[in-house]
Scaffold this active site. Structure first.
Site, short mmCIF file in Angstrom:
data_model
loop_
_atom_site.label_atom_id
_atom_site.label_comp_id
_atom_site.label_asym_id
_atom_site.label_seq_id
_atom_site.Cartn_x
_atom_site.Cartn_y
_atom_site.Cartn_z
N CYS A 132 11.59 30.70 18.99
CA CYS A 132 10.94 29.89 17.76
C CYS A 132 10.04 30.79 17.32
O CYS A 132 8.67 30.52 17.72
CB CYS A 132 10.78 28.61 18.52
SG CYS A 132 9.94 27.74 17.10
N CYS A 135 6.87 28.53 16.04
CA CYS A 135 6.29 27.95 17.38
C CYS A 135 5.20 28.98 18.06
O CYS A 135 4.10 28.85 18.04
CB CYS A 135 7.10 27.46 18.63
SG CYS A 135 8.44 26.47 17.99
N ASP A 136 5.67 30.53 18.02
CA ASP A 136 5.30 31.52 18.65
C ASP A 136 4.71 32.52 17.86
O ASP A 136 4.14 33.67 18.46
CB ASP A 136 5.97 31.90 19.83
CG ASP A 136 6.23 30.76 20.65
OD1 ASP A 136 5.33 29.85 21.07
OD2 ASP A 136 7.50 30.76 21.30
C1 LIG Z 1 10.31 27.84 24.66
C2 LIG Z 1 10.16 26.97 23.43
C3 LIG Z 1 9.05 26.63 22.99
C4 LIG Z 1 8.87 25.87 21.94
N1 LIG Z 1 7.59 25.85 21.39
C5 LIG Z 1 7.26 24.94 20.51
C6 LIG Z 1 6.14 24.82 19.57
O1 LIG Z 1 5.10 25.54 20.30
N2 LIG Z 1 5.99 23.70 18.86
C7 LIG Z 1 7.06 22.91 18.28
O2 LIG Z 1 6.85 22.14 17.53
N3 LIG Z 1 8.07 23.10 19.04
C8 LIG Z 1 8.34 24.02 19.96
N4 LIG Z 1 9.74 24.32 20.43
C9 LIG Z 1 10.81 23.54 19.70
C10 LIG Z 1 10.62 22.30 20.56
O3 LIG Z 1 10.54 22.01 22.27
C11 LIG Z 1 11.79 21.28 20.17
O4 LIG Z 1 12.07 21.10 18.69
C12 LIG Z 1 11.83 19.81 20.67
O5 LIG Z 1 11.80 19.84 22.12
C13 LIG Z 1 13.15 19.04 20.26
O6 LIG Z 1 12.92 17.77 20.86
P1 LIG Z 1 14.24 16.82 21.02
O7 LIG Z 1 13.73 15.71 21.70
O8 LIG Z 1 15.10 16.70 19.85
O9 LIG Z 1 15.18 17.57 22.18
P2 LIG Z 1 15.03 18.33 23.50
O10 LIG Z 1 13.67 18.80 23.72
O11 LIG Z 1 15.85 19.18 23.51
O12 LIG Z 1 15.30 17.30 24.46
C14 LIG Z 1 16.47 16.89 25.02
C15 LIG Z 1 16.44 15.80 26.23
O13 LIG Z 1 17.68 15.32 26.36
C16 LIG Z 1 18.11 15.33 27.85
N5 LIG Z 1 19.40 15.31 27.81
C17 LIG Z 1 20.36 16.16 27.42
N6 LIG Z 1 21.75 15.79 28.13
C18 LIG Z 1 21.44 14.69 28.49
C19 LIG Z 1 22.34 13.75 29.33
N7 LIG Z 1 23.52 13.83 29.55
N8 LIG Z 1 21.88 12.42 29.84
C20 LIG Z 1 20.39 12.26 29.36
N9 LIG Z 1 19.58 13.01 29.09
C21 LIG Z 1 20.00 14.37 28.58
C22 LIG Z 1 17.36 16.64 28.31
O14 LIG Z 1 17.31 16.28 29.62
C23 LIG Z 1 15.95 16.59 27.38
O15 LIG Z 1 15.22 15.63 28.21
C24 LIG Z 1 10.03 25.30 21.24
C25 LIG Z 1 11.20 25.37 22.09
C26 LIG Z 1 11.24 26.19 23.02
C27 LIG Z 1 12.87 26.41 23.72
#
Ligand SMILES: Cc1cc2nc3c(=O)[nH]c(=O)nc-3n(C[C@H](O)[C@H](O)[C@H](O)COP(=O)(O)OP(=O)(O)OC[C@H]3O[C@@H](n4cnc5c(N)ncnc54)[C@H](O)[C@@H]3O)c2cc1C
Length: 317
Positions: A132, A135-136
């Site tokens: 990302c 982000c970084d």
């Molecule tokens: C290394 C990294 C660094 C990042 N840094 C930043 C940053 O500095 N700033 C920023 O704004 N964004 C950052 N991001 C992006 C940010 O993390 C994502 O946009 C955000 O986490 C997405 O949120 P979400 O809740 O949609 O999904 P996710 O964070 O993908 O969470 C999905 C959730 O669903 C759960 N899940 C999946 N399948 C199932 C199932 N079958 N049953 C129950 N639960 C399930 C998982 O366990 C998880 O808890 C970064 C991403 C990465 C990979």
């Protein structure tokens, strides 16, 4: 019978939980195996409003979880293994340990970046390996970077990184890009961008921080090490939607299709965060979607309640 179940403990799921709990819905949140979601895998989050000094991803998870629980969210540390969304409400949600019935569902199962799968990658995430640029990118001022990929995302993010880096080397396994012509032209005009064609990354090297990559020319087989400060990988994103296949409308890449109020193709089932959003992919936008989905779920449940109640005689004066 649950009022609303929230699937996922990333920023979208936890924000949905905060809003649903504060609407007195006593939501049940199933965390999935990645507690806190993708954000919990990173060390420095500097762009989430309200934290001027930044915080770590795990800290953000802990704080959001605490806030959700404070208002009555119940948390199940389990994973959803199956759903029946075709005949509801009530919908059925199965985990490893229990089968639930619920009147509404908020799907916040997120997505995951496709990884290179090479030695060093997992160990160096957040230590020079990133998925990302938004982000970084800021952490790489004055550094030289590698971006892996040949599609729109690779070029878009590569161009963004030129704001900080001294040089951005785009490593692509072919000798032609998949990215659209406008982006290709923009990249060609940018003096900081250098293409390394017909090449794959075979290893990311570093002890505590990225120091180099090993590259392999796929035409000649020649393999060599190149010093580098960071590696950004853009070879695709995979939404976690396999459980919903055949039950909810999805696009060709598996992202859930929602309307502008985050309703999926099944009334009573909502989606929030990266599970439907392929564009913004940020903690703050995912949290925003979580808020929206919970507000819509609350309205849906109120309307459902209306339908089940006998209609009182009209009040007249
Ligand atoms: C290394 C990294 C660094 C990042 N840094 C930043 C940053 O500095 N700033 C920023 O704004 N964004 C950052 N991001 C992006 C940010 O993390 C994502 O946009 C955000 O986490 C997405 O949120 P979400 O809740 O949609 O999904 P996710 O964070 O993908 O969470 C999905 C959730 O669903 C759960 N899940 C999946 N399948 C199932 C199932 N079958 N049953 C129950 N639960 C399930 C998982 O366990 C998880 O808890 C970064 C991403 C990465 C990979």
């Amino acid at each position: 019978m649950e009022e609303v179940m929230i699937l996922g403990s990333g920023p979208a799921g936890l924000t949905a939980a905060i809003y649903a709990a504060r609407a007195n819905l006593s939501p049940l949140l199933v965390t999935g195996s990645e507690l806190g979601g993708q954000i919990a895998t990173t060390t420095d989050v500097e762009n989430f409003p309200g934290f001027p000094e930044g915080l770590t991803g795990p800290q953000m998870y802990e704080l959001m979880l605490k806030q959700a629980e404070r208002f009555g969210t119940r948390v199940e540390y389990d994973e959803v293994t199956g759903v029946d969304l075709t005949q509801g409400p009530p919908f059925r949600v199965k985990t490893h340990s229990t089968e639930y019935q619920t009147k509404a569902v908020i799907i916040a199962t997120g997505a995951r970046p496709r990884k290179l799968g090479v030695p060093g990658e997992n160990q160096l995430i957040g230590r020079g390996v990133s998925y990302c640029a938004t982000c970084d990118g800021f952490f790489f001022r004055g550094k030289e970077l590698i971006v892996v990929g040949g599609g729109d995302s690779a070029l878009q993010e590569g161009l963004f990184l030129t704001k900080f880096a001294t040089k951005v080397n785009i490593v692509h396994r072919r000798d032609q890009l998949r990215a659209g012509p406008t982006l290709q032209a923009r990249a060609a005009r940018n003096e900081k961008i250098n293409f390394i064609w017909n090449t794959v990354v075979t290893e990311i090297v570093g002890n505590g921080a990225v120091r180099a990559v090993r590259l392999k020319d796929v035409k000649t087989g020649h393999e060599y090490e190149r010093p580098i400060d960071g590696v950004f990988v853009y070879i695709g994103h995979l939404p976690n939607t396999h459980l919903f296949q055949g039950q909810l409308d999805m696009d060709e890449e598996g992202y859930l299709i929602v309307d502008n109020r985050l309703h999926t193709s099944v009334p009573g089932v909502f989606a929030a965060g990266e599970v439907h959003d392929r564009i913004f992919r940020q903690a703050i936008t995912s949290a925003g979607f979580g808020c929206m989905a919970a507000m819509e779920a609350e309205k849906y449940l109120a309307a459902l309640e209306d339908r089940l109640q006998p209609v009182p005689a009209a009040v007249s004066r």
